[in-house]
Enzyme design. Structure first.
Site, PDB file in Angstrom:
ATOM      1  N   GLY A  16     112.779  19.191  80.547  1.00 50.40           N
ATOM      2  CA  GLY A  16     114.048  19.966  80.160  1.00 50.40           C
ATOM      3  C   GLY A  16     113.690  21.195  79.932  1.00 50.40           C
ATOM      4  N   ASN A  17     112.683  21.824  79.608  1.00 45.52           N
ATOM      5  CA  ASN A  17     112.273  23.009  79.500  1.00 45.52           C
ATOM      6  C   ASN A  17     112.396  23.844  80.892  1.00 45.52           C
ATOM      7  OD1 ASN A  17     112.134  22.847  76.831  1.00 45.52           O
ATOM      8  ND2 ASN A  17     109.817  22.864  76.574  1.00 45.52           N
ATOM      9  N   LYS A 134     108.884  16.334  67.965  1.00 41.95           N
ATOM     10  CA  LYS A 134     109.340  16.496  69.103  1.00 41.95           C
ATOM     11  C   LYS A 134     110.370  17.745  69.009  1.00 41.95           C
ATOM     12  CE  LYS A 134     110.974  15.786  73.331  1.00 41.95           C
ATOM     13  NZ  LYS A 134     110.021  15.999  74.552  1.00 41.95           N
ATOM     14  N   LYS A 219     109.938  12.415  76.827  1.00 36.31           N
ATOM     15  CA  LYS A 219     110.071  11.980  78.345  1.00 36.31           C
ATOM     16  C   LYS A 219     108.858  11.603  79.166  1.00 36.31           C
ATOM     17  CE  LYS A 219     109.512  15.264  81.578  1.00 36.31           C
ATOM     18  NZ  LYS A 219     108.761  16.017  80.926  1.00 36.31           N
ATOM     19  N   LYS A 281     102.321  15.534  77.518  1.00 36.32           N
ATOM     20  CA  LYS A 281     102.001  15.450  78.988  1.00 36.32           C
ATOM     21  C   LYS A 281     100.683  14.899  79.348  1.00 36.32           C
ATOM     22  CE  LYS A 281     105.258  19.210  79.343  1.00 36.32           C
ATOM     23  NZ  LYS A 281     106.406  18.436  79.257  1.00 36.32           N
TER      24      LYS A 281
END
Length: 318
Positions: A16-17, A134, A219, A281
């Site tokens: 998203g970033n 988050k 995500k 991640k």
């Protein structure tokens, strides 16, 4: 790294970033343009025979919707966070669908691109409820303003590296995909599916019912679960930096290239990789590789093609 088989699935997780940097005032046109550039590369890969399943983040986007909620609450009733996750699934999925279908058509392909409303099960007793981690929405560079907002609204803000302060919300672990049957039908029909957007809409089970909850699932952790459940042969996590780094943004910075899961897990245990930045991640890549023996890649959004081929970024192998 070994290459996936011609029919093997590859899960590609778009950050998203990377779509809308949280420190910028990104318009819908800006985000559609960024997504369109990414989908050009995705279309090339699909036409070349890669079997891709797409997922995406929503941190900046869901944060923007929360700000809109706050500003308009005197006029309209604010929506709960799980509604906002669903809205970002729809808007980002819509942009991916439009741009990817167009790119595929230009290459002579009539494959259907299908964004899915996707729910994930989380635990009502998950420790993440008590420790919001988050990050969502824009950065603030003023600590006093972050403190003021916490005191006035009950929100939780945290310092994210050297970039400033950012609102954080609970992020419980994803336990199960709740729409797996629909996903399998679409994949069996040959569609290019966009699934688990924003980590999936978080749900808890109460007796025989499901209830949406106030959280944003990570995500990448959700993408790792997705990749395992559909027997993917590679997980590709795309973000706004070129790879995982040790001592990021310091004179001692060191980019990590190909690395074993054991070596990366040891670095994680040493305290590298922040919870609000690269930590999830790295954990997602490790979970996927350790559970399946397949490869994972963490790379930049602009390097999609080389990342899917396993030629760039941080490449994690068993």
């Amino acid at each position: 790294m070994s290459q996936p088989s011609p029919t093997g699935r590859v899960v590609v997780a778009l950050g998203g970033n990377a779509i809308a940097p949280p420190g910028e005032r990104s318009t819908a046109d800006d985000q559609q343009e960024t997504i369109g550039r990414a989908m050009t590369s995705i279309a090339d890969l699909i036409v070349d025979g890669w079997n891709l399943v797409l997922t995406h983040g929503n941190g900046p986007q869901v944060g923007t919707l929360m700000i809109a909620n706050e500003l308009a609450q005197a006029v309209v009733a604010p929506m709960p966070l799980h509604f906002l996750v669903a809205q970002t699934q729809a808007t980002i999925g819509y942009a991916i669908c439009n741009t990817l279908e167009h790119a595929l058509a230009q290459r002579g392909s009539d494959l259907s691109v299908v964004p899915m409303i996707s729910r994930v099960l989380v635990g009502a007793e998950d420790p993440g409820w008590d420790e919001p981690t988050k990050p969502i929405g824009p950065y603030l560079d003023d600590e006093a303003e972050a403190m003021r907002r916490m005191e006035a609204t009950g929100q939780v803000w945290g310092k994210i590296g050297d970039r400033g302060w950012r609102r954080v919300v609970p992020s419980p672990d994803p336990l199960a995909l709740l729409d797996g049957h629909t996903l399998r039908m679409l994949l069996d029909a040959g569609a290019v599916v966009v699934v688990n957007g924003g980590g999936g809409i978080p749900m808890v089970r109460e007796d025989d019912r499901l209830r949406g909850v106030e959280a944003v699932v990570d995500k990448d952790l959700s993408g790792a679960l997705l990749a395992r459940k559909i027997n993917a042969e590679r997980l590709v996590i795309l973000t706004d930096v070129h790879a995982v780094a040790l001592h990021y943004d310091t004179p001692k910075q060191e980019w990590l290239g190909e690395i074993t899961a054991e070596e990366l897990r040891a670095l994680q245990h040493q305290g590298h990789f922040g919870v609000g930045s690269m930590g999830p991640k790295v954990e997602a890549a490790l979970r996927f590789v350790e559970a399946t023996g397949q490869d994972a890649v963490i790379a930049a959004l602009d390097d999609i093609t080389d990342a899917v081929h396993g030629r760039t970024g941080t490449r994690v192998r068993a």
